[in-house]
Scaffold this motif. Structure first.
Motif, PDB file in Angstrom:
ATOM      1  N   UNK A  61       0.842  -1.275   0.018  1.00 43.40           N
ATOM      2  CA  UNK A  61       0.024   0.039  -0.142  1.00 43.40           C
ATOM      3  C   UNK A  61       0.801   1.145  -0.003  1.00 43.40           C
ATOM      4  N   UNK A  62       0.235   2.238  -0.307  1.00 37.74           N
ATOM      5  CA  UNK A  62       0.906   3.417  -0.218  1.00 37.74           C
ATOM      6  C   UNK A  62       1.373   3.877   1.109  1.00 37.74           C
ATOM      7  N   UNK A  63       0.568   3.370   2.203  1.00 34.75           N
ATOM      8  CA  UNK A  63       0.972   3.786   3.612  1.00 34.75           C
ATOM      9  C   UNK A  63       2.384   2.865   3.844  1.00 34.75           C
ATOM     10  N   UNK A  64       2.346   1.829   3.476  1.00 39.10           N
ATOM     11  CA  UNK A  64       3.510   0.763   3.363  1.00 39.10           C
ATOM     12  C   UNK A  64       4.742   1.575   2.853  1.00 39.10           C
ATOM     13  N   UNK A  65       4.541   2.007   1.599  1.00 43.82           N
ATOM     14  CA  UNK A  65       5.710   2.660   0.877  1.00 43.82           C
ATOM     15  C   UNK A  65       6.123   3.705   1.891  1.00 43.82           C
ATOM     16  N   UNK A  66       5.342   4.802   2.236  1.00 38.50           N
ATOM     17  CA  UNK A  66       5.723   5.788   3.205  1.00 38.50           C
ATOM     18  C   UNK A  66       6.556   5.545   4.193  1.00 38.50           C
ATOM     19  N   UNK A  67       6.133   4.488   4.925  1.00 38.73           N
ATOM     20  CA  UNK A  67       6.702   4.065   6.009  1.00 38.73           C
ATOM     21  C   UNK A  67       8.166   3.335   5.826  1.00 38.73           C
ATOM     22  N   UNK A  68       8.178   2.518   4.850  1.00 37.58           N
ATOM     23  CA  UNK A  68       9.383   1.536   4.512  1.00 37.58           C
ATOM     24  C   UNK A  68      10.420   2.710   4.111  1.00 37.58           C
ATOM     25  N   UNK A  69       9.811   3.570   3.171  1.00 39.22           N
ATOM     26  CA  UNK A  69      11.021   4.476   2.145  1.00 39.22           C
ATOM     27  C   UNK A  69      11.297   5.766   3.276  1.00 39.22           C
ATOM     28  N   UNK A  70      10.578   5.835   4.425  1.00 42.54           N
ATOM     29  CA  UNK A  70      10.995   6.822   5.273  1.00 42.54           C
ATOM     30  C   UNK A  70      10.830   8.479   4.737  1.00 42.54           C
ATOM     31  N   UNK A  71       9.805   8.655   3.998  1.00 40.79           N
ATOM     32  CA  UNK A  71       9.596  10.035   3.325  1.00 40.79           C
ATOM     33  C   UNK A  71       8.159  10.261   3.633  1.00 40.79           C
ATOM     34  N   UNK A  72       7.867  11.668   3.528  1.00 39.81           N
ATOM     35  CA  UNK A  72       6.290  11.951   3.564  1.00 39.81           C
ATOM     36  C   UNK A  72       5.384  11.299   2.238  1.00 39.81           C
ATOM     37  N   UNK A  73       4.447  11.321   2.434  1.00 40.93           N
ATOM     38  CA  UNK A  73       3.387  11.029   1.129  1.00 40.93           C
ATOM     39  C   UNK A  73       3.215  11.977   0.382  1.00 40.93           C
ATOM     40  N   UNK A  74       3.550  13.295   0.551  1.00 40.98           N
ATOM     41  CA  UNK A  74       3.618  14.350  -0.375  1.00 40.98           C
ATOM     42  C   UNK A  74       4.915  14.344  -1.154  1.00 40.98           C
ATOM     43  N   UNK A  75       5.911  13.989  -0.268  1.00 38.81           N
ATOM     44  CA  UNK A  75       7.147  13.923  -0.987  1.00 38.81           C
ATOM     45  C   UNK A  75       7.225  12.772  -2.020  1.00 38.81           C
TER      46      UNK A  75
END
Length: 195
Positions: free
Chosen positions: A29-43
């Motif tokens: 999910x996008x939430x998974x990606x945001x957390x794993x990548x360590x960046x903000x959703x907007x970024x």
């Protein structure tokens, strides 16, 4: 004035690739990606676009990195036989640090039949791999290491298919001994001369 990015784009793209690789496209999910990548959703959206665009970029990133790795291995080999043996070693034993199979094979089996953009990328990666394998076989034919019974292109395609099969096997409980045996048998087949 815009803010500077607070992350290194290639490093976070690699993280996205790893997560897609581990979990697959659908389960990420996008939430998974945001957390794993360590960046903000907007970024994430501003830099990479949506999840699908990020996935396509991850395929490109993996494709370039594996291609460079294979070219390096081939260039360091003294013979075509050694080059192919080294590629088999990477495919069989190089999966220990990332036991998720091949990212390209995973993408092909998960999405290629229903996602035209993924299919086109996979076809391009496979075509480049087949050409690389064909060039290596041709080198072996020209040096007399391998048989000329089939064209280098045909043998390159067969080698590529064999490597794909091994990548699938690495996701199962198949023993490394069996995979090494398959690699050795393939190399023996390349050496069989026409009678």
């Amino acid at each position: 004035m815009g803010r500077n990015k607070e992350f290194e784009e290639e490093a976070v793209l690699q993280k996205a690739m790893e997560l897609f690789w581990k979990q697959g496209y659908e389960k990420t999910s996008m939430s998974d990606l945001v957390e794993y990548m360590g960046i903000h959703r907007k970024s994430l959206y501003d830099t990479f676009g949506d999840k699908h665009a990020l996935y396509l970029k991850a395929i490109d990133y993996y494709s370039v990195s594996i291609s460079e790795r294979l070219k390096t291995v081939i260039s360091q080999a003294d013979t075509a036989n050694e080059g192919i043996k080294s590629i088999f070693d990477i495919m069989i034993h190089g999966t220990n640090e990332r036991p998720w199979g091949c990212f390209i094979v995973n993408a092909a089996t998960e999405l290629a039949l229903r996602d035209k953009e993924v299919e086109e990328k996979i076809e391009a990666v496979f075509a480049r791999s087949e050409k690389l394998m064909g060039d290596l076989v041709r080198k072996g034919q020209e040096s007399g290491e391998f048989s000329c019974g089939l064209s280098a292109e045909a043998l390159g395609e067969i080698l590529h298919c064999t490597l794909l099969g091994i990548r699938v096997y690495t996701r199962t409980s198949t023993s490394r001994d069996k995979l090494n045996h398959l690699a050795d048998n393939f190399l023996q087949l390349l050496k069989i001369q026409n009678k």
